[in-house]
Design a protein around this motif. Structure first.
Motif, PDB file in Angstrom:
ATOM      1  N   VAL A  52       0.829  -1.203   0.000  1.00 13.35           N
ATOM      2  CA  VAL A  52       0.000   0.000   0.000  1.00 13.35           C
ATOM      3  C   VAL A  52       0.868   1.260   0.000  1.00 13.35           C
ATOM      4  O   VAL A  52       0.635   2.200  -0.753  1.00 13.35           O
ATOM      5  CB  VAL A  52      -0.918  -0.019   1.247  1.00 13.35           C
ATOM      6  CG1 VAL A  52      -1.478   1.348   1.520  1.00 13.35           C
ATOM      7  CG2 VAL A  52      -2.023  -1.019   1.072  1.00 13.35           C
TER       8      VAL A  52
ATOM      9  N   ILE B 154       2.776   1.617  -3.404  1.00 15.71           N
ATOM     10  CA  ILE B 154       1.874   2.076  -4.464  1.00 15.71           C
ATOM     11  C   ILE B 154       1.491   3.534  -4.221  1.00 15.71           C
ATOM     12  O   ILE B 154       1.375   4.334  -5.147  1.00 15.71           O
ATOM     13  CB  ILE B 154       0.606   1.184  -4.509  1.00 15.71           C
ATOM     14  CG1 ILE B 154       0.978  -0.227  -4.961  1.00 15.71           C
ATOM     15  CG2 ILE B 154      -0.436   1.776  -5.435  1.00 15.71           C
ATOM     16  CD1 ILE B 154       1.348  -0.349  -6.411  1.00 15.71           C
TER      17      ILE B 154
ATOM     18  N   THR C 223       2.242   6.192  -7.086  1.00 15.99           N
ATOM     19  CA  THR C 223       1.188   6.900  -7.810  1.00 15.99           C
ATOM     20  C   THR C 223       1.189   8.388  -7.505  1.00 15.99           C
ATOM     21  O   THR C 223       0.633   9.172  -8.240  1.00 15.99           O
ATOM     22  CB  THR C 223      -0.207   6.325  -7.474  1.00 15.99           C
ATOM     23  OG1 THR C 223      -0.370   6.318  -6.049  1.00 15.99           O
ATOM     24  CG2 THR C 223      -0.374   4.926  -8.001  1.00 15.99           C
ATOM     25  N   PHE C 224       1.843   8.771  -6.387  1.00 17.49           N
ATOM     26  CA  PHE C 224       1.845  10.193  -6.016  1.00 17.49           C
ATOM     27  C   PHE C 224       2.723  11.001  -6.959  1.00 17.49           C
ATOM     28  O   PHE C 224       2.355  12.076  -7.407  1.00 17.49           O
ATOM     29  CB  PHE C 224       2.337  10.341  -4.573  1.00 17.49           C
ATOM     30  CG  PHE C 224       2.258  11.751  -4.048  1.00 17.49           C
ATOM     31  CD1 PHE C 224       1.109  12.201  -3.429  1.00 17.49           C
ATOM     32  CD2 PHE C 224       3.323  12.622  -4.187  1.00 17.49           C
ATOM     33  CE1 PHE C 224       1.021  13.502  -2.959  1.00 17.49           C
ATOM     34  CE2 PHE C 224       3.244  13.916  -3.720  1.00 17.49           C
ATOM     35  CZ  PHE C 224       2.097  14.362  -3.106  1.00 17.49           C
TER      36      PHE C 224
ATOM     37  N   LYS D 248      -3.161  -3.202   6.699  1.00 16.82           N
ATOM     38  CA  LYS D 248      -2.601  -2.324   5.665  1.00 16.82           C
ATOM     39  C   LYS D 248      -2.979  -2.806   4.275  1.00 16.82           C
ATOM     40  O   LYS D 248      -2.123  -2.986   3.414  1.00 16.82           O
ATOM     41  CB  LYS D 248      -1.088  -2.231   5.802  1.00 16.82           C
ATOM     42  CG  LYS D 248      -0.642  -1.192   6.801  1.00 16.82           C
ATOM     43  CD  LYS D 248       0.800  -0.827   6.612  1.00 16.82           C
ATOM     44  CE  LYS D 248       0.975   0.654   6.442  1.00 16.82           C
ATOM     45  NZ  LYS D 248       2.357   1.071   6.356  1.00 16.82           N
ATOM     46  N   ALA D 249      -4.256  -3.063   4.097  1.00 18.35           N
ATOM     47  CA  ALA D 249      -4.705  -3.543   2.792  1.00 18.35           C
ATOM     48  C   ALA D 249      -5.112  -2.394   1.885  1.00 18.35           C
ATOM     49  O   ALA D 249      -5.054  -2.507   0.669  1.00 18.35           O
ATOM     50  CB  ALA D 249      -5.870  -4.508   2.969  1.00 18.35           C
ATOM     51  N   ILE D 250      -5.545  -1.280   2.470  1.00 15.45           N
ATOM     52  CA  ILE D 250      -5.966  -0.152   1.633  1.00 15.45           C
ATOM     53  C   ILE D 250      -5.147   1.073   1.984  1.00 15.45           C
ATOM     54  O   ILE D 250      -4.629   1.203   3.092  1.00 15.45           O
ATOM     55  CB  ILE D 250      -7.475   0.168   1.794  1.00 15.45           C
ATOM     56  CG1 ILE D 250      -7.841   0.301   3.274  1.00 15.45           C
ATOM     57  CG2 ILE D 250      -8.329  -0.864   1.113  1.00 15.45           C
ATOM     58  CD1 ILE D 250      -9.245   0.766   3.521  1.00 15.45           C
ATOM     59  N   GLY D 251      -5.025   1.966   1.027  1.00 18.22           N
ATOM     60  CA  GLY D 251      -4.266   3.194   1.251  1.00 18.22           C
ATOM     61  C   GLY D 251      -4.619   4.239   0.230  1.00 18.22           C
ATOM     62  O   GLY D 251      -5.351   3.978  -0.735  1.00 18.22           O
ATOM     63  N   PHE D 252      -4.135   5.456   0.461  1.00 23.56           N
ATOM     64  CA  PHE D 252      -4.378   6.541  -0.485  1.00 23.56           C
ATOM     65  C   PHE D 252      -3.525   6.336  -1.725  1.00 23.56           C
ATOM     66  O   PHE D 252      -2.372   5.905  -1.634  1.00 23.56           O
ATOM     67  CB  PHE D 252      -4.022   7.888   0.151  1.00 23.56           C
ATOM     68  CG  PHE D 252      -5.060   8.381   1.107  1.00 23.56           C
ATOM     69  CD1 PHE D 252      -6.251   8.900   0.626  1.00 23.56           C
ATOM     70  CD2 PHE D 252      -4.849   8.332   2.468  1.00 23.56           C
ATOM     71  CE1 PHE D 252      -7.218   9.364   1.501  1.00 23.56           C
ATOM     72  CE2 PHE D 252      -5.811   8.792   3.347  1.00 23.56           C
ATOM     73  CZ  PHE D 252      -6.997   9.309   2.863  1.00 23.56           C
ATOM     74  N   GLN D 253      -4.087   6.654  -2.863  1.00 25.42           N
ATOM     75  CA  GLN D 253      -3.334   6.577  -4.110  1.00 25.42           C
ATOM     76  C   GLN D 253      -3.545   7.850  -4.914  1.00 25.42           C
ATOM     77  O   GLN D 253      -4.536   8.551  -4.730  1.00 25.42           O
ATOM     78  CB  GLN D 253      -3.802   5.379  -4.942  1.00 25.42           C
ATOM     79  CG  GLN D 253      -3.390   4.054  -4.335  1.00 25.42           C
ATOM     80  CD  GLN D 253      -3.929   2.882  -5.105  1.00 25.42           C
ATOM     81  OE1 GLN D 253      -4.351   3.024  -6.246  1.00 25.42           O
ATOM     82  NE2 GLN D 253      -3.916   1.723  -4.481  1.00 25.42           N
ATOM     83  N   ASN D 254      -2.609   8.114  -5.827  1.00 25.49           N
ATOM     84  CA  ASN D 254      -2.642   9.312  -6.664  1.00 25.49           C
ATOM     85  C   ASN D 254      -2.641  10.571  -5.799  1.00 25.49           C
ATOM     86  O   ASN D 254      -2.405  10.497  -4.597  1.00 25.49           O
ATOM     87  CB  ASN D 254      -3.833   9.314  -7.615  1.00 25.49           C
ATOM     88  CG  ASN D 254      -3.765   8.157  -8.579  1.00 25.49           C
ATOM     89  OD1 ASN D 254      -2.684   7.802  -9.035  1.00 25.49           O
ATOM     90  ND2 ASN D 254      -4.898   7.557  -8.864  1.00 25.49           N
ATOM     91  N   ARG D 255      -2.928  11.693  -6.430  1.00 20.72           N
ATOM     92  CA  ARG D 255      -2.986  12.931  -5.652  1.00 20.72           C
ATOM     93  C   ARG D 255      -3.889  13.929  -6.348  1.00 20.72           C
ATOM     94  O   ARG D 255      -4.283  13.727  -7.503  1.00 20.72           O
ATOM     95  CB  ARG D 255      -1.592  13.518  -5.488  1.00 20.72           C
ATOM     96  CG  ARG D 255      -0.978  13.871  -6.799  1.00 20.72           C
ATOM     97  CD  ARG D 255       0.344  14.561  -6.612  1.00 20.72           C
ATOM     98  NE  ARG D 255       1.076  14.470  -7.864  1.00 20.72           N
ATOM     99  CZ  ARG D 255       2.103  15.234  -8.161  1.00 20.72           C
ATOM    100  NH1 ARG D 255       2.512  16.134  -7.314  1.00 20.72           N
ATOM    101  NH2 ARG D 255       2.716  15.104  -9.312  1.00 20.72           N
TER     102      ARG D 255
ATOM    103  N   PRO E 144      -3.697  -2.023  -3.581  1.00 23.29           N
ATOM    104  CA  PRO E 144      -2.712  -1.945  -4.652  1.00 23.29           C
ATOM    105  C   PRO E 144      -3.238  -2.581  -5.941  1.00 23.29           C
ATOM    106  O   PRO E 144      -3.842  -3.652  -5.888  1.00 23.29           O
ATOM    107  CB  PRO E 144      -1.522  -2.735  -4.096  1.00 23.29           C
ATOM    108  CG  PRO E 144      -1.668  -2.643  -2.625  1.00 23.29           C
ATOM    109  CD  PRO E 144      -3.136  -2.613  -2.358  1.00 23.29           C
ATOM    110  N   PHE E 145      -3.060  -1.914  -7.050  1.00 18.46           N
ATOM    111  CA  PHE E 145      -3.500  -2.353  -8.381  1.00 18.46           C
ATOM    112  C   PHE E 145      -5.012  -2.542  -8.452  1.00 18.46           C
ATOM    113  O   PHE E 145      -5.518  -3.216  -9.346  1.00 18.46           O
ATOM    114  CB  PHE E 145      -2.800  -3.661  -8.790  1.00 18.46           C
ATOM    115  CG  PHE E 145      -1.305  -3.579  -8.742  1.00 18.46           C
ATOM    116  CD1 PHE E 145      -0.601  -2.848  -9.675  1.00 18.46           C
ATOM    117  CD2 PHE E 145      -0.592  -4.196  -7.709  1.00 18.46           C
ATOM    118  CE1 PHE E 145       0.770  -2.752  -9.624  1.00 18.46           C
ATOM    119  CE2 PHE E 145       0.791  -4.101  -7.649  1.00 18.46           C
ATOM    120  CZ  PHE E 145       1.469  -3.381  -8.612  1.00 18.46           C
TER     121      PHE E 145
ATOM    122  N   GLU F 145      -6.969  -4.430  -6.914  1.00 19.29           N
ATOM    123  CA  GLU F 145      -7.386  -5.826  -6.920  1.00 19.29           C
ATOM    124  C   GLU F 145      -7.634  -6.289  -5.486  1.00 19.29           C
ATOM    125  O   GLU F 145      -7.190  -5.673  -4.541  1.00 19.29           O
ATOM    126  CB  GLU F 145      -6.278  -6.707  -7.519  1.00 19.29           C
ATOM    127  CG  GLU F 145      -6.072  -6.492  -8.994  1.00 19.29           C
ATOM    128  CD  GLU F 145      -4.838  -7.212  -9.477  1.00 19.29           C
ATOM    129  OE1 GLU F 145      -4.176  -7.860  -8.647  1.00 19.29           O
ATOM    130  OE2 GLU F 145      -4.546  -7.102 -10.677  1.00 19.29           O
TER     131      GLU F 145
END
Lengths: 162, 229
Positions: free
Chosen positions: A53, A56, A60-61, B140-147, B156-157, B159
């Protein structure tokens, strides 16, 4: 593209398996493969004991990293204020038409990736297009095709119409 | 023990507390969306804003992340605070109008209009699910992505991940996606169906005048005259 585990491991070892060196390691992987292969990230995650997590999230940031394979050449069109008023969007459109892709994507033959950037800091010579680190100043729609042809590989040039 | 002043009242507070801890200890109702006692402080929803300082030099801070110090002067319900909170609620309402929690807050704080484009998302990026997954579920299966406007919470991915045990804690704690507002116009505008409070006072002041507001029960006296029916 095949991901060689030894190569990834050598990048990680270079930074002594330090989780805080994550960005530096990602940069090495990105420089090697031109993108971040999934298998490389999985190996990296196990080696530096950082969850997927977080990796990634970092990958992605930053726009310097890509999770999809990038093209051999990267064309970056400036969309900053100065370049924008001098016709940046039209130049981007011309690139998109020429390459047949939208910005942020890669052509099918993996030749070009098209990107936009907010400002490059050289507003005086706008509109600016950067291809593989070379700055092209005062680009007009007419100059787009010659710029692209310059970077197309030899055989591609022969294939291209006219 | 530290001495601080909340709403002009001298109170004792323990070192290491945040303003929110102290306020909750003394029974003051401060609204929060991204705060949970079992999780680390985040300061993302900005609903718990309070005004600190005296005289002309006051500023708004998020009470859930501001550690108290000796002699700190806090006002939890001034006009400025309420207007800031109303604005935050209005913004969150435009993001996730289907959330009952946010609609209830809008009713409670007298938010009667919503001037932004409705986005009908199911996330207000409070990060509760991310912290829940990491800190309480140890997954810790989910998290923030991009911005920026592309920011999202995902695995992640995108999936199904090996870390995720499908425990459902993320949905349990989510203020936006779990409870749906059942009101007639829930997805189009401010609902204001469940919690419409009739004003009990006639006069309007700059700051709260009675204990009822502190307990989260009234608040008419600090509403704008135009808001009071």
């Amino acid at each position: 593209m095949n991901v060689e585990l030894d190569k990834v491991k050598s990048f990680v070892d270079k930074h002594a398996c330090d989780p805080s060196a994550l960005i530096a390691i990602l940069q090495d992987i990105q420089a090697e493969y031109n993108y971040l292969p999934r298998r490389a990230l999985l190996v990296l995650s196990q080696m530096i004991k950082t969850s997927m997590v977080d990796i990634i999230g970092v990958a992605t940031f930053y726009s310097a990293f890509s999770l999809e394979p990038r093209g051999e050449h990267t064309a970056t069109v400036c969309m900053g204020t100065a370049c924008h008023v001098r016709g940046g969007p039209k130049i981007l459109e011309e690139f998109e038409r020429n390459l047949g892709i939208e910005s942020g994507h890669t052509t099918e033959d993996k030749q070009f990736s098209l990107e936009t950037v907010a400002c490059l800091g050289c507003c005086a010579i706008g509109p600016v297009v950067v291809v593989d680190g070379d700055y092209h100043a005062q680009v007009s729609i007419r100059k787009v095709e010659p710029i692209l042809r310059k970077y197309q590989t030899k055989e591609k040039k022969d294939d291209a119409p006219n | 023990m530290l001495t601080i002043y909340i709403n002009n009242t001298e109170v004792q507070a323990e070192e290491g507390w945040t303003i929110l801890d102290a306020a909750q200890f003394y029974g003051l109702a401060i609204p929060t969306l991204c705060h949970n006692p079992g999780l680390s402080n985040y300061g993302g929803c900005r609903l718990c804003l309070v005004e600190i300082g005296e005289g002309k030099y006051t500023k708004l801070v998020s009470s859930c992340t501001y550690p108290i110090g000796e002699g700190l002067v806090v006002h939890t319900d001034t006009k400025r605070v309420l207007e800031a909170r109303r604005m935050m609620i209005e913004l969150m309402l435009s993001t996730a109008p289907g959330s009952k929690v946010i609609q209830d807050l809008a009713s409670l704080y007298g938010v009667k209009q919503m001037r932004f484009k409705i986005r009908n998302e199911e996330c207000i990026y409070c990060g509760l699910c991310v912290r829940m997954c990491e800190e309480q579920m140890d997954a810790k299966a989910i998290g923030f992505q991009n911005r920026g406007f592309k920011r999202k919470i995902s695995t992640p991915f995108d999936e199904r991940s090996y870390e995720c045990r499908l425990c459902g804690a993320c949905m349990y704690i989510c203020p936006a996606c779990a409870l749906r507002c059942q009101g007639p116009d829930a997805d189009t505008a401010v609902c204001n169906a469940c919690l419409n409070l009739d004003p009990t006072c006639v006069e309007v002041y700059d700051e709260l005048q009675c204990w009822m507001y502190d307990a989260g029960q009234c608040g008419t006296c600090v509403k704008k005259p135009s808001d009071a029916k």
